[in-house]
Design an enzyme around this catalytic site. Structure first.
Site, PDB file in Angstrom:
ATOM      1  N   GLU A 252       0.614  -1.112   0.094  1.00 52.64           N
ATOM      2  CA  GLU A 252       0.036  -0.132   0.018  1.00 52.64           C
ATOM      3  C   GLU A 252       0.838   1.257  -0.040  1.00 52.64           C
ATOM      4  O   GLU A 252       0.474   2.304  -0.786  1.00 52.64           O
ATOM      5  CB  GLU A 252      -0.742  -0.253   1.255  1.00 52.64           C
ATOM      6  CG  GLU A 252      -2.004  -1.193   1.036  1.00 52.64           C
ATOM      7  CD  GLU A 252      -2.941  -1.307   2.277  1.00 52.64           C
ATOM      8  OE1 GLU A 252      -4.148  -0.496   1.884  1.00 52.64           O
ATOM      9  OE2 GLU A 252      -2.691  -1.315   3.463  1.00 52.64           O
TER      10      GLU A 252
ATOM     11  N   GLU B 264      -4.192  -9.103   3.897  1.00 49.96           N
ATOM     12  CA  GLU B 264      -4.940  -8.756   4.990  1.00 49.96           C
ATOM     13  C   GLU B 264      -6.100  -9.683   5.242  1.00 49.96           C
ATOM     14  O   GLU B 264      -6.417 -10.042   6.597  1.00 49.96           O
ATOM     15  CB  GLU B 264      -5.340  -7.504   5.012  1.00 49.96           C
ATOM     16  CG  GLU B 264      -4.178  -6.295   5.311  1.00 49.96           C
ATOM     17  CD  GLU B 264      -3.531  -6.009   3.928  1.00 49.96           C
ATOM     18  OE1 GLU B 264      -2.679  -4.994   3.898  1.00 49.96           O
ATOM     19  OE2 GLU B 264      -3.794  -6.896   3.177  1.00 49.96           O
TER      20      GLU B 264
END
Length: 688
Positions: free
Chosen positions: A112, A132
Site C-alpha cells: 500500500e 490482510e
C-alpha cells in the site's frame, strides 16, 4: 555520520545521492511498518518537501526485504498517529516524486505504501501482495482503491480476497510495478526518480480500469465461495466495488472504517493469535537449542503413498533422495507415483519441464540397503506396526553411517520403544508427516527421552527447508494431534449412542467451520486405521472406559470407508450418501440399547460444545504432562493438521473466549457424558 545522512528515528534514516533523498527503512527482521517506521517516513517526506535542492525521493528497505507488512501487534490496540494513510497522503501531497524500491516482499501495508508512491521499481525476485483478508481484516491504507485503478475491479477482488502473492514479472504485467531490474536496485530506483523530476504520477488520479459486469460478478461469487463468506471477504468485495462508483476520498474513508471495525473483531484476534503461534512454534525451547547436523541426502524407506509424498517434499526442497524398498515391484510403483506427480505438475503449468527433470534427477530408487551409508538423514515410512518398525530399524542400525539422523514417521507409536531397540537411541526422533506429505504443512517433530539436541534441531531445520510448519512434541501415544483428535472423535461417538446420527454430528461441526465432520473424515481416511489403533490399545484399556464399538462393528462387516464403498456412509457411484443407511442406524441403535441409553435429540450447539470441550480437556492434559511445550503449539497442530477453523484460532484460543463459568459448566457436562474413566484436566494451565 556523513553530512548527507540523518537519523529520523532508530529504524529510519536518510542519505543524499546528489539531488535525490534515499530513505532507508531498517526494522529487522522484515522491516514491519511499526509506529517508529511511520514516524520516520513522515519526517523524511517533510525533509524532502522542505529541502529546495532535492528533486525526488526513494524509499528502500535494508536487509532482505522492503516492508513485508505492518506490525500486527499494534492491530489489537488503539492505533497511534501517524497512521499509514497519513504517510501515503504526505507522499501524494509532496510536490516531488517518490519512488519505492522493492526487494524481497512488499506485502500488506508495504505494498500500500508503494502504491502511494509515484513509481515502483523491483528486483526480479520480489513478490507483492495484500494478504490482510487471511488475517480477518482488509487493506486499510488504500489497497482496495489503488489496485482496481491498475488491474480492474474483478482482478482486484481475486487478488485481495485470496491474499495472492504475485511475483514481480506478473506484477509488471498488471502495472502494479513500473520497472523490474536485475542490477543494482538502489541505483535503478534513483535513476527512475530523477527521470520523474518535476512530475507526479499518483495512482489516485487514475480512473478505475473498466471491467465487464459479468466478469466482476463471477469474481465476486468465486471469492465468496473460496472465502466461505467470511466477514473480511465480504467487506473487501464491498469496498473494492465502491472504487468504481464513489469519489476516491469517500471510498478511502469507507475502506478505513471497515478496516478499523474488522481489526478489533474476534475473528481478527483469532487469526493474529494463530499467526504468532505458528512463528513461536518454529522456535526450539532454550534447553534444546543446538546446531543442526548438515543434511543433503535423505533416504526414505517405504515407497508407498506416504514415503512417495515425503520424497517429493525433499526433492522439491533441492535434496538428494534415496527411495528404498524391499522389492522391485513396490519400488517401481513408488517411482511411478513420483514421476506421475511431476508430469501432472508440468501439464497443469505449475512447474517448468526443466525444473521437474532436475528434481527427478536427484531421486535414486533402490533395493540395496547398503546405499543407506550415503544418507545424512533416514526416514522410515513403513506400515504402522511396532514389530515391522523394529525389523526396519535393525536394518537401518546395521547400514547407516555414524552420525546419521534416524527418523520414524509414525502417527502414534512409541518413539522410545523404537529407539531402545537399536545401538544409537540418541540419533532417533519422530517425524510425523501428514498425508499427503507433499501437500500438508504440519510436521510433528517428536522428541524421545534420549534424542540428542542437535538431532531435534535437525528435525526442525528439515521442516523449515521442506516448507513445513514444525511443532515439537513429547513422546506420548498419538503425540499432540492424534491424541486430541482421538478425544474429539470419542466424544462424537458418545453422541451417536446418546441420540445423534453421523450426518447430524458432521453437519454441526462443519457449521462451526471444520472442512469435514469426524465421520466423513473417518470414511475418507479408512476406518481400519482407527480400528487397528484401537486393537493395539486393547490390552491396556481401562475397563471403566466408555468404549463405543460402533466403528468395530462396521469394520467387521467390511465397511472400511470410502475405499470399500461403505463405512458410516455409502458411496454409490463414488459419491457420499447424504444420510446413513439402515445398517449403520441399526448398529448405532443397538449400541444405545446395550449402553442402556434412551436416545434423544441433540442440538447443533450441544454437539459443537461437547466436541470442542473434549479437545480442550485433552489439550490441558497434554500441556500438564509436558507433551506439548506451549499451549499455542496445540492450536497450531489442530489448525494446520486437523481442519480446526483458522478463524476460531484453535481449541486453546476458543477456550479462552468462553469465560470461566461457561467452561466450568461445560466441563461438568463433559464429565457426566464421558463415563467413569474420564480424566478431568485443570484448565488453568491453558488459561494463564
Amino acid at each position: 555520520m556523513s553530512a548527507g545522512e540523518a537519523v529520523l528515528t532508530p529504524v529510519v534514516h536518510t542519505e543524499r545521492d546528489g539531488d535525490v533523498l534515499v530513505v532507508i527503512i531498517n526494522n529487522p527482521p522484515v522491516n514491519a511498518g511499526s509506529l517508529e517506521v511511520r514516524r520516520g517516513l513522515l519526517a523524511a517526506i517533510d525533509t524532502l518537501q522542505a529541502t529546495p535542492d532535492l528533486l525526488a525521493g526513494v524509499l528502500i528497505g535494508s536487509g532482505s526485504t522492503f516492508i513485508a507488512g505492518s506490525d500486527l501487534r499494534e492491530f489489537g490496540k488503539p492505533l497511534e498517529a501517524p497512521e499509514l494513510p497519513s504517510i501515503i497522503e504526505a507522499i501524494e501531497a509532496c510536490t516531488k516524486p517518490v519512488v519505492a524500491a522493492l526487494h524481497g516482499a512488499a506485502l500488506g501495508g508495504g505494498l500500500e505504501l508503494a502504491l502511494g508512491c509515484d513509481a515502483r521499481v523491483a528486483t526480479v525476485k520480489t513478490v507483492v501482495g495484500l494478504p490482510e483478508v487471511t488475517l480477518g481484516i482488509i487493506p486499510g491504507a488504500g489497497g482496495t482503491q489503488r489496485v482496481p485503478r491498475r488491474v480492474g475491479v474483478a482482478r482486484a477482488i481475486q487478488m485481495i480476497c485470496s491474499g495472492e502473492r504475485i511475483p514481480s514479472g506478473k506484477a509488471l504485467e498488471l502495472r502494479l510495478i513500473d520497472e523490474v531490474v536485475s542490477t543494482d536496485l538502489r541505483a535503478a530506483a534513483i535513476a527512475h526518480a530523477r527521470s520523474l523530476a518535476g512530475r507526479k504520477c499518483r495512482i489516485r488520479d487514475e480512473a478505475v480500469l473498466p471491467d465487464d459486469p459479468a466478469v466482476i460478478e463471477s469474481a465476486v461469487q468465486s471469492a465468496l465461495r473460496a472465502g466461505k463468506r467470511r466477514p473480511a471477504v465480504m467487506a473487501a468485495i464491498e469496498v473494492i466495488q465502491a472504487s468504481a462508483r464513489l469519489p476516491i476520498d469517500d471510498a478511502l474513508a469507507s475502506e478505513r472504517a471497515a478496516f478499523q471495525r474488522l481489526r478489533l473483531s474476534r475473528e481478527a484476534f483469532a487469526l493474529r493469535h494463530q499467526f504468532f503461534a505458528e512463528r513461536e512454534a518454529m522456535k526450539l525451547p532454550q534447553a534444546f537449542q543446538a546446531t543442526p547436523r548438515p543434511v543433503q541426502t535423505v533416504a526414505i524407506i517405504g515407497a508407498g503413498t506416504m514415503g512417495s509424498g515425503i520424497a517429493i517434499s525433499a526433492l522439491d526442497a533441492g535434496m538428494d533422495v534415496l527411495l528404498v524398498e524391499q522389492d522391485e515391484a513396490a519400488l517401481q510403483r513408488g517411482s511411478e507415483r513420483i514421476h506421475e506427480y511431476y508430469n501432472n505438475r508440468v501439464a497443469s503449468g505449475k512447474l517448468k519441464v526443466d525444473q521437474a527433470a532436475a528434481n527427478e534427477s536427484r531421486l535414486t530408487p533402490t533395493t540395496d540397503w547398503e546405499q543407506l551409508r550415503r544418507a545424512d538423514l533416514i526416514i522410515e515410512a513403513v506400515f504402522e506396526e511396532m514389530a515391522v518398525k523394529h525389523v526396519v530399524f535393525a536394518k537401518i542400525d546395521a547400514h547407516a553411517r555414524a552420525g546419521a539422523v534416524l527418523a520414524t514417521n509414525t502417527s502414534y507409536l512409541d518413539v522410545d520403544a523404537i529407539a531402545r531397540a537399536i545401538s544409537r537411541p540418541q540419533d532417533v526422533l519422530g517425524l510425523h508427516f501428514f498425508s499427503p506429505a507433499n501437500v500438508m504443512k504440519l510436521l510433528e517433530v517428536v522428541r524421545g527421552e534420549q534424542t540428542a539436541p542437535d538431532v531435534l534441531a535437525t528435525g526442525m531445520a528439515l521442516a523449515k527447508r521442506l516448507g513445513k510448519q514444525p511443532v515439537v512434541t513429547g513422546n506420548a501415544f498419538g503425540f499432540i494431534g492424534n491424541r486430541i483428535y482421538n478425544a474429539y472423535r470419542k466424544q462424537c461417538e458418545f453422541m451417536l449412542e446418546d441420540g445423534a446420527w453421523p450426518e447430524q454430528v458432521d453437519a454441526a461441526l462443519q457449521a462451526f467451520g471444520f472442512a469435514m465432520g469426524p465421520f466423513a473424515v473417518a470414511d475418507l481416511s479408512g476406518l481400519d486405521i482407527a480400528w487397528r489403533m484401537r486393537r493395539a490399545q486393547a490390552a491396556t484399556r481401562n475397563p471403566q472406559e466408555r468404549y463405543v464399538a460402533i466403528l468395530d462393528h462396521l469394520c467387521e462387516q467390511g465397511r472400511l470407508g470410502q475405499k470399500s464403498g461403505a463405512g458410516y456412509y455409502t458411496y454409490p457411484d463414488g459419491k457420499r450418501s447424504a444420510t446413513t443407511d439402515q445398517t449403520v442406524r441399526g448398529i448405532i441403535e443397538q449400541a444405545s440399547v446395550q449402553r442402556g441409553i434412551e436416545r434423544r435429540l441433540l442440538s447443533d450447539e450441544e454437539i459443537q460444545r461437547r466436541a470442542l470441550l473434549a479437545m480442550v480437556n485433552e489439550a490441558a492434559l497434554l500441556l500438564a504432562e509436558g507433551v506439548a511445550g506451549r499451549a499455542t503449539d496445540i492450536d497450531v497442530v489442530m489448525v494446520q493438521g486437523y481442519g480446526f477453523p483458522r478463524w476460531e484460532g484453535g481449541p486453546v484460543f476458543w477456550a479462552r473466549q468462553q469465560g470461566a463459568a461457561a467452561l466450568q459448566a461445560g466441563m461438568d457436562e463433559l464429565a457426566r457424558c464421558s463415563g467413569g474413566s474420564f480424566v478431568r484436566a485443570n484448565l488453568a494451565v491453558l488459561l494463564d
